[in-house]
Enzyme design. Sequence first.
Site, PDB file in Angstrom:
ATOM      1  N   CYS A  11       0.840  -1.213   0.000  1.00 23.68           N
ATOM      2  CA  CYS A  11       0.000   0.000   0.000  1.00 23.68           C
ATOM      3  C   CYS A  11       0.867   1.253   0.000  1.00 23.68           C
ATOM      4  CB  CYS A  11      -0.914   0.015   1.228  1.00 23.68           C
ATOM      5  SG  CYS A  11      -2.007  -1.404   1.307  1.00 23.68           S
ATOM      6  N   ASP A  34     -20.405  13.008 -14.998  1.00 19.35           N
ATOM      7  CA  ASP A  34     -21.849  12.808 -14.799  1.00 19.35           C
ATOM      8  C   ASP A  34     -22.132  11.961 -13.563  1.00 19.35           C
ATOM      9  OD1 ASP A  34     -20.858  10.390 -15.659  1.00 19.35           O
ATOM     10  OD2 ASP A  34     -22.146  10.203 -17.427  1.00 19.35           O
TER      11      ASP A  34
HETATM   12  C1  BEZ Z   1       0.504  -4.665   1.771  1.00 15.09           C
HETATM   13  O1  BEZ Z   1       0.063  -3.566   1.468  1.00 15.09           O
HETATM   14  O2  BEZ Z   1       1.699  -4.917   1.724  1.00 15.09           O
HETATM   15  C2  BEZ Z   1      -0.428  -5.768   2.191  1.00 15.09           C
HETATM   16  C3  BEZ Z   1      -1.564  -5.482   2.918  1.00 15.09           C
HETATM   17  C4  BEZ Z   1      -2.397  -6.528   3.316  1.00 15.09           C
HETATM   18  C5  BEZ Z   1      -2.076  -7.821   2.972  1.00 15.09           C
HETATM   19  C6  BEZ Z   1      -0.951  -8.102   2.225  1.00 15.09           C
HETATM   20  C7  BEZ Z   1      -0.108  -7.053   1.827  1.00 15.09           C
END
Ligand code: BEZ
Length: 226
Positions: free
Chosen positions: A44, A137
């Site tokens: 993430c 829209d």
């Molecule tokens: C990650 O962002 O690395 C991750 C988050 C949840 C599960 C597996 C990876």
Amino acid sequence: MMLLGDVFPNFEADSTFGRMKLHEFLGDSWGVLFSHPRDFTPVCTTELGRAAQLSLEFSKRNVKLIALSVDGLEEHHDWSKDIMAYNNAEPGSEFPFPIIADDRRELVEELGMLDPEEKDQSGMPLSARCVFVIGPDKKLKLSILYPATTGRNFDEILRVIDSLQLTAHNRVATPVDWRPGDSVMVPPGIPEQEALKLFPAGVYTKDLPSGKKYLRYTPQPNTHQQ
Ligand code: BEZ
């Protein structure tokens, strides 16, 4: 579940940019609402870092980015500083787009963004890596769904926005791996004579063993056709 063409719910939520109502926040812009499983996780961090690097490219296309996870506002604020440091951004520079705090899991449930396979320590499902592209829209134009273990490609998200914006204004379709500037395709359903009128730059039809004339290319139009 949201289907293509559905009006996206005008939800209200808390975000790192304050309380927001989706439609008012988007105004006349396009929007990309994308979820991630958890703050302070490796994949993430790389994804939001890349989205932050590309935020000017999204604004150039009149697209507003909005991230979302099941973490709270305080975590989002603290984690954004890590993401900016990961990007080697100037110290003190602000994270460029809002992150929604859906710690009560209301939106992820309403919008079908949960990943039942990916759970936190207490067994609660986390948000998957969803991408919703919303048009001016307020209708859903595209959705993509990835599991937690596969990070997305934000260059691909920019590429699909280029295609969505082109095809919103011109009666064309973009082929596999299309990039802006490449030829586009004349969709089935436009008769040959009409295609010649619609595409004054020319229509090239590839001969095929079936003899059917469906593989028709034309240079990318530059202007709004309709
Ligand atoms: C990650 O962002 O690395 C991750 C988050 C949840 C599960 C597996 C990876």
